[in-house]
Design a protein around this motif. Sequence first.
Motif, PDB file in Angstrom:
ATOM      1  N   ILE A  28       0.821  -1.218   0.000  1.00  0.00           N
ATOM      2  CA  ILE A  28       0.000   0.000   0.000  1.00  0.00           C
ATOM      3  C   ILE A  28       0.851   1.264   0.000  1.00  0.00           C
ATOM      4  O   ILE A  28       0.499   2.260  -0.624  1.00  0.00           O
ATOM      5  CB  ILE A  28      -0.957   0.010   1.216  1.00  0.00           C
ATOM      6  CG1 ILE A  28      -1.996  -1.084   1.064  1.00  0.00           C
ATOM      7  CG2 ILE A  28      -1.639   1.346   1.372  1.00  0.00           C
ATOM      8  CD1 ILE A  28      -2.844  -1.275   2.299  1.00  0.00           C
ATOM      9  N   ASN A  29       1.992   1.229   0.678  1.00  0.00           N
ATOM     10  CA  ASN A  29       2.824   2.420   0.802  1.00  0.00           C
ATOM     11  C   ASN A  29       3.159   3.051  -0.543  1.00  0.00           C
ATOM     12  O   ASN A  29       3.116   4.269  -0.684  1.00  0.00           O
ATOM     13  CB  ASN A  29       4.126   2.091   1.550  1.00  0.00           C
ATOM     14  CG  ASN A  29       3.862   1.678   2.973  1.00  0.00           C
ATOM     15  OD1 ASN A  29       2.923   2.138   3.603  1.00  0.00           O
ATOM     16  ND2 ASN A  29       4.681   0.776   3.483  1.00  0.00           N
ATOM     17  N   CYS A  30       3.504   2.239  -1.521  1.00  0.00           N
ATOM     18  CA  CYS A  30       3.901   2.776  -2.828  1.00  0.00           C
ATOM     19  C   CYS A  30       2.843   2.607  -3.910  1.00  0.00           C
ATOM     20  O   CYS A  30       2.896   3.284  -4.933  1.00  0.00           O
ATOM     21  CB  CYS A  30       5.185   2.089  -3.294  1.00  0.00           C
ATOM     22  SG  CYS A  30       6.566   2.311  -2.183  1.00  0.00           S
ATOM     23  N   HIS A  31       1.908   1.703  -3.707  1.00  0.00           N
ATOM     24  CA  HIS A  31       0.928   1.374  -4.757  1.00  0.00           C
ATOM     25  C   HIS A  31      -0.498   1.613  -4.264  1.00  0.00           C
ATOM     26  O   HIS A  31      -1.377   0.773  -4.440  1.00  0.00           O
ATOM     27  CB  HIS A  31       1.111  -0.085  -5.188  1.00  0.00           C
ATOM     28  CG  HIS A  31       2.484  -0.402  -5.664  1.00  0.00           C
ATOM     29  ND1 HIS A  31       2.938  -0.033  -6.900  1.00  0.00           N
ATOM     30  CD2 HIS A  31       3.513  -1.027  -5.037  1.00  0.00           C
ATOM     31  CE1 HIS A  31       4.192  -0.436  -7.029  1.00  0.00           C
ATOM     32  NE2 HIS A  31       4.570  -1.035  -5.911  1.00  0.00           N
ATOM     33  N   LYS A  32      -0.728   2.786  -3.696  1.00  0.00           N
ATOM     34  CA  LYS A  32      -2.041   3.103  -3.126  1.00  0.00           C
ATOM     35  C   LYS A  32      -3.131   3.085  -4.202  1.00  0.00           C
ATOM     36  O   LYS A  32      -4.256   2.667  -3.953  1.00  0.00           O
ATOM     37  CB  LYS A  32      -2.008   4.459  -2.433  1.00  0.00           C
ATOM     38  CG  LYS A  32      -3.258   4.707  -1.618  1.00  0.00           C
ATOM     39  CD  LYS A  32      -3.059   5.809  -0.620  1.00  0.00           C
ATOM     40  CE  LYS A  32      -4.285   5.935   0.226  1.00  0.00           C
ATOM     41  NZ  LYS A  32      -4.083   5.595   1.593  1.00  0.00           N
ATOM     42  N   ASP A  33      -2.819   3.522  -5.419  1.00  0.00           N
ATOM     43  CA  ASP A  33      -3.809   3.524  -6.494  1.00  0.00           C
ATOM     44  C   ASP A  33      -4.302   2.107  -6.806  1.00  0.00           C
ATOM     45  O   ASP A  33      -5.492   1.875  -6.978  1.00  0.00           O
ATOM     46  CB  ASP A  33      -3.260   4.194  -7.751  1.00  0.00           C
ATOM     47  CG  ASP A  33      -2.009   3.507  -8.295  1.00  0.00           C
ATOM     48  OD1 ASP A  33      -1.218   2.954  -7.486  1.00  0.00           O
ATOM     49  OD2 ASP A  33      -1.804   3.539  -9.519  1.00  0.00           O
ATOM     50  N   LYS A  34      -3.379   1.158  -6.837  1.00  0.00           N
ATOM     51  CA  LYS A  34      -3.773  -0.234  -7.099  1.00  0.00           C
ATOM     52  C   LYS A  34      -4.588  -0.786  -5.926  1.00  0.00           C
ATOM     53  O   LYS A  34      -5.555  -1.507  -6.113  1.00  0.00           O
ATOM     54  CB  LYS A  34      -2.547  -1.120  -7.325  1.00  0.00           C
ATOM     55  CG  LYS A  34      -1.659  -0.672  -8.451  1.00  0.00           C
ATOM     56  CD  LYS A  34      -2.359  -0.754  -9.768  1.00  0.00           C
ATOM     57  CE  LYS A  34      -1.376  -0.424 -10.876  1.00  0.00           C
ATOM     58  NZ  LYS A  34      -2.008   0.119 -12.044  1.00  0.00           N
ATOM     59  N   TYR A  35      -4.197  -0.415  -4.701  1.00  0.00           N
ATOM     60  CA  TYR A  35      -4.937  -0.866  -3.520  1.00  0.00           C
ATOM     61  C   TYR A  35      -6.360  -0.314  -3.538  1.00  0.00           C
ATOM     62  O   TYR A  35      -7.319  -1.045  -3.256  1.00  0.00           O
ATOM     63  CB  TYR A  35      -4.229  -0.442  -2.235  1.00  0.00           C
ATOM     64  CG  TYR A  35      -5.066  -0.712  -1.014  1.00  0.00           C
ATOM     65  CD1 TYR A  35      -5.244  -2.004  -0.545  1.00  0.00           C
ATOM     66  CD2 TYR A  35      -5.716   0.327  -0.359  1.00  0.00           C
ATOM     67  CE1 TYR A  35      -6.037  -2.254   0.563  1.00  0.00           C
ATOM     68  CE2 TYR A  35      -6.517   0.081   0.753  1.00  0.00           C
ATOM     69  CZ  TYR A  35      -6.671  -1.210   1.202  1.00  0.00           C
ATOM     70  OH  TYR A  35      -7.464  -1.456   2.290  1.00  0.00           O
ATOM     71  N   LEU A  36      -6.519   0.945  -3.873  1.00  0.00           N
ATOM     72  CA  LEU A  36      -7.863   1.534  -3.920  1.00  0.00           C
ATOM     73  C   LEU A  36      -8.724   0.859  -4.983  1.00  0.00           C
ATOM     74  O   LEU A  36      -9.930   0.716  -4.820  1.00  0.00           O
ATOM     75  CB  LEU A  36      -7.764   3.039  -4.162  1.00  0.00           C
ATOM     76  CG  LEU A  36      -7.158   3.844  -3.015  1.00  0.00           C
ATOM     77  CD1 LEU A  36      -6.965   5.299  -3.409  1.00  0.00           C
ATOM     78  CD2 LEU A  36      -7.997   3.727  -1.755  1.00  0.00           C
TER      79      LEU A  36
END
Length: 161
Positions: free
Chosen positions: A64-72
């Motif tokens: 999540i720290n670096c890939h928040k867009d993918k997590y959302l």
Amino acid sequence: MSHVWRPLFVALAVVATILCMRLVLVPDDFGIHEQGYMYGWHRKGNETDWKNIKVKYRTTAYCINCHKDKYLDIKDSPHAAIMCENCHGPALGHPQDPRTLEINRSRQLCVRCHFKLPYPNSARGGIKGINPATHHPEAECVLCHYPHNPLRAAVRKEAKR
């Protein structure tokens, strides 16, 4: 009467031998600790060794720290229960070496879960499945499906960029 006693003595000798070997071979700190009797493959004496082993899998919280867009994208989709590393491989060495995580666009990756299986009474039977031999066998799944949120088509996602 000796036909009864001989096998009994042999059985007792085997049990005694096993117990004696256990006393010699099993370390003293194996299985019993401050929490009471713990039966398992655990030794207090080698906890430091285990702490020094690098963890290969980091869980979604690490990503999540670096890939928040993918997590959302994935958090409210049918794929929300799947850890990132199930598809991308272990995060050991990432982000220092970005090549350690793969972006696998092959049909085989998707078919691991989406091959149609006849298990109507299990959770696995509830996953939408396909027959890869007849469902557009010439194309990669990501041409039509966005893997982070399969309810949204990949074409529409790419058009927004």
